[in-house]
Design a protein around this motif. Structure first.
Motif, PDB file in Angstrom:
ATOM      1  N   UNK A 257       0.825  -1.215   0.000  1.00 13.58           N
ATOM      2  CA  UNK A 257       0.000   0.000   0.000  1.00 13.58           C
ATOM      3  C   UNK A 257       0.857   1.263   0.000  1.00 13.58           C
ATOM      4  N   UNK A 258       1.986   1.203   0.699  1.00 17.47           N
ATOM      5  CA  UNK A 258       2.831   2.404   0.803  1.00 17.47           C
ATOM      6  C   UNK A 258       3.417   2.820  -0.543  1.00 17.47           C
ATOM      7  N   UNK A 259       3.474   1.890  -1.497  1.00 22.49           N
ATOM      8  CA  UNK A 259       4.029   2.204  -2.819  1.00 22.49           C
ATOM      9  C   UNK A 259       3.123   3.125  -3.623  1.00 22.49           C
ATOM     10  N   UNK A 260       1.910   3.317  -3.136  1.00 23.64           N
ATOM     11  CA  UNK A 260       0.979   4.231  -3.811  1.00 23.64           C
ATOM     12  C   UNK A 260       1.122   5.667  -3.296  1.00 23.64           C
ATOM     13  N   UNK A 261       2.046   5.874  -2.367  1.00 24.43           N
ATOM     14  CA  UNK A 261       2.325   7.208  -1.828  1.00 24.43           C
ATOM     15  C   UNK A 261       3.697   7.634  -2.324  1.00 24.43           C
ATOM     16  N   UNK A 262       3.849   8.884  -2.678  1.00 17.77           N
ATOM     17  CA  UNK A 262       5.069   9.370  -3.307  1.00 17.77           C
ATOM     18  C   UNK A 262       6.313   9.083  -2.466  1.00 17.77           C
ATOM     19  N   UNK A 263       6.321   9.558  -1.209  1.00 18.73           N
ATOM     20  CA  UNK A 263       7.441   9.307  -0.301  1.00 18.73           C
ATOM     21  C   UNK A 263       6.903   8.868   1.059  1.00 18.73           C
ATOM     22  N   UNK A 264       7.499   7.793   1.579  1.00 22.04           N
ATOM     23  CA  UNK A 264       7.012   7.206   2.836  1.00 22.04           C
ATOM     24  C   UNK A 264       8.190   6.870   3.745  1.00 22.04           C
ATOM     25  N   UNK A 265       8.023   7.162   5.026  1.00 18.79           N
ATOM     26  CA  UNK A 265       8.965   6.729   6.055  1.00 18.79           C
ATOM     27  C   UNK A 265       8.189   5.946   7.104  1.00 18.79           C
ATOM     28  N   UNK A 266       8.797   4.893   7.612  1.00 20.84           N
ATOM     29  CA  UNK A 266       8.240   4.147   8.746  1.00 20.84           C
ATOM     30  C   UNK A 266       9.220   4.291   9.898  1.00 20.84           C
ATOM     31  N   UNK A 267       8.759   4.780  11.034  1.00 19.33           N
ATOM     32  CA  UNK A 267       9.658   5.015  12.159  1.00 19.33           C
ATOM     33  C   UNK A 267       9.062   4.500  13.459  1.00 19.33           C
ATOM     34  N   UNK A 268       9.971   4.276  14.407  1.00 21.27           N
ATOM     35  CA  UNK A 268       9.577   3.827  15.743  1.00 21.27           C
ATOM     36  C   UNK A 268       9.595   5.000  16.712  1.00 21.27           C
ATOM     37  N   UNK A 269       8.643   5.039  17.631  1.00 19.32           N
ATOM     38  CA  UNK A 269       8.615   6.038  18.698  1.00 19.32           C
ATOM     39  C   UNK A 269       8.304   5.336  20.007  1.00 19.32           C
ATOM     40  N   UNK A 270       8.900   5.794  21.076  1.00 21.27           N
ATOM     41  CA  UNK A 270       8.562   5.270  22.387  1.00 21.27           C
ATOM     42  C   UNK A 270       7.128   5.681  22.740  1.00 21.27           C
ATOM     43  N   UNK A 271       6.556   4.976  23.695  1.00 23.84           N
ATOM     44  CA  UNK A 271       5.126   5.120  23.987  1.00 23.84           C
ATOM     45  C   UNK A 271       4.697   6.565  24.204  1.00 23.84           C
ATOM     46  N   UNK A 272       5.491   7.339  24.957  1.00 25.99           N
ATOM     47  CA  UNK A 272       5.070   8.701  25.292  1.00 25.99           C
ATOM     48  C   UNK A 272       4.933   9.558  24.041  1.00 25.99           C
ATOM     49  N   UNK A 273       5.802   9.334  23.056  1.00 24.80           N
ATOM     50  CA  UNK A 273       5.748  10.124  21.825  1.00 24.80           C
ATOM     51  C   UNK A 273       4.550   9.754  20.969  1.00 24.80           C
ATOM     52  N   UNK A 274       3.929   8.615  21.277  1.00 22.79           N
ATOM     53  CA  UNK A 274       2.769   8.138  20.510  1.00 22.79           C
ATOM     54  C   UNK A 274       1.489   8.193  21.335  1.00 22.79           C
ATOM     55  N   UNK A 275       1.499   8.999  22.384  1.00 19.96           N
ATOM     56  CA  UNK A 275       0.419   8.969  23.363  1.00 19.96           C
ATOM     57  C   UNK A 275      -0.943   9.378  22.803  1.00 19.96           C
ATOM     58  N   UNK A 276      -0.986  10.364  21.895  1.00 15.90           N
ATOM     59  CA  UNK A 276      -2.276  10.846  21.388  1.00 15.90           C
ATOM     60  C   UNK A 276      -2.986   9.731  20.616  1.00 15.90           C
ATOM     61  N   UNK A 277      -2.238   9.017  19.772  1.00 12.11           N
ATOM     62  CA  UNK A 277      -2.826   7.902  19.029  1.00 12.11           C
ATOM     63  C   UNK A 277      -3.272   6.800  19.993  1.00 12.11           C
ATOM     64  N   UNK A 278      -2.513   6.619  21.060  1.00 12.15           N
ATOM     65  CA  UNK A 278      -2.862   5.613  22.069  1.00 12.15           C
ATOM     66  C   UNK A 278      -4.204   5.951  22.742  1.00 12.15           C
TER      67      UNK A 278
END
Length: 311
Positions: A257-278
């Motif tokens: 699916x990501x190949x349908x987007x011009x530029x894509x990055x996949x990155x890791x974040x510790x829990x606190x940095x991802x808190x809103x999505x959590x």
């Protein structure tokens, strides 16, 4: 110089001369004896506790750093550290800082627990701290993806990019909640989506499904996207090789699916940095339909988004 947080905390308080020594407590009218609990021969100031007490002078001599930390009672701890960092090697500076923390730690253990306060004990505590710190640095090095350690707090992307934080939660009663928060390079809220999916999924599979759903949602919407997850296995698999498990099969779908987007990055974040999505993923439990918000976030996310901005 990179140091453990608990060490930098003690050093900061020492430089500001606000460690709660006996003299400091006595000066704010706490009923304590202001003398040093180790040597009993002088008032326990911040400088005395770490650099001038007879006990600590012996310790600095034993470890061979007495000439580097030598000082007079008319100096301040900050002046001592300025000299240490100016004259000492990197290894010496690291050892001085670790020993300062260990001295304060062992001093407190002696006062509160009557634990044996010996030079051997201080050095052993320092060695343990060194070992734990080295192991933590090694673990962090091994968790690098694309040469980068995961974010510990939320950070914005470059101009023209959006950052999409993705998360999933597995509900005890069955089903999973998946969510995404999109913010632009100015940290402004752009959009969010949350939904509840049926089925029995492992946490890793749930995280991969969340990413797959979000990728399907944002295709043809944005040209430059960074997808960030607090699932290290997911971020690593999206940036590397995959296997043949159900989790890996979902990851392969995500990469496709990501190949349908011009530029894509996949990155890791510790829990606190991802808190809103959590927070948003947990909200799916009480929802019966897909929740989409654009430009204006839902009220229950406002506080979490504000915390991201403050940090």
């Amino acid at each position: 110089m990179k140091l453990p947080r608990k060490v930098t905390h003690v050093l900061w308080r020492l430089c500001k001369e606000c460690l709660p020594t006996n003299a400091a407590l006595y000066n704010i009218h706490v009923d304590v004896n202001p003398t040093c609990p180790w040597c009993h021969s002088a008032v326990e100031t911040n400088l005395h506790a770490i650099f001038l007490c007879d006990f600590v002078l012996t310790m600095w001599h034993v470890v061979g750093l007495q000439s580097l930390v030598q000082c007079t009672e008319h100096e301040t701890p900050k002046e001592v550290f300025d000299r240490v960092f100016h004259q000492g090697s990197k290894d010496q500076c690291l050892e001085v800082t670790m020993l300062c923390w260990s001295l304060w730690y062992c001093r407190n253990k002696w006062i509160w627990d009557r634990a044996n306060g010996s030079i051997f004990g201080v050095r052993n505590t320092t060695n343990c701290l060194f070992r734990e710190w080295a192991e933590a640095q090694a673990r962090e090095e091994n968790m690098k993806i694309g040469g980068k350690v995961g974010d510990r707090v939320w950070s914005k992307q470059s101009t023209g990019w959006v950052k999409i934080n993705v998360d999933a939660t597995v509900f005890i009663m069955g089903g999973i909640g998946v969510a995404a928060i999109i913010k632009d390079n100015q940290s402004a809220f752009v959009a969010s989506r949350v939904m509840k999916l049926p089925g029995e999924w492992s946490p890793r599979e749930a995280e991969a499904l969340a990413l797959k759903e979000v990728l399907s949602w944002v295709i043809n919407r944005y040209m430059h996207c960074e997808f960030q997850t607090d699932c290290y296995a997911l971020a690593a698999s999206c940036n590397g090789s995959t296997g043949s498990s159900l989790f890996d099969t979902i990851v392969i779908d995500c990469i496709g699916l990501s190949k349908h987007i011009n530029q894509v990055l996949f990155s890791f974040a510790f829990h606190y940095a991802n808190n809103v999505a959590h927070v948003l993923a947990h909200a799916a439990y009480s929802m019966t339909d897909v929740g989409d918000w654009f430009v204006t976030p839902p009220n229950f996310l406002v506080r979490s988004l504000e915390l991201d901005s403050i940090i």
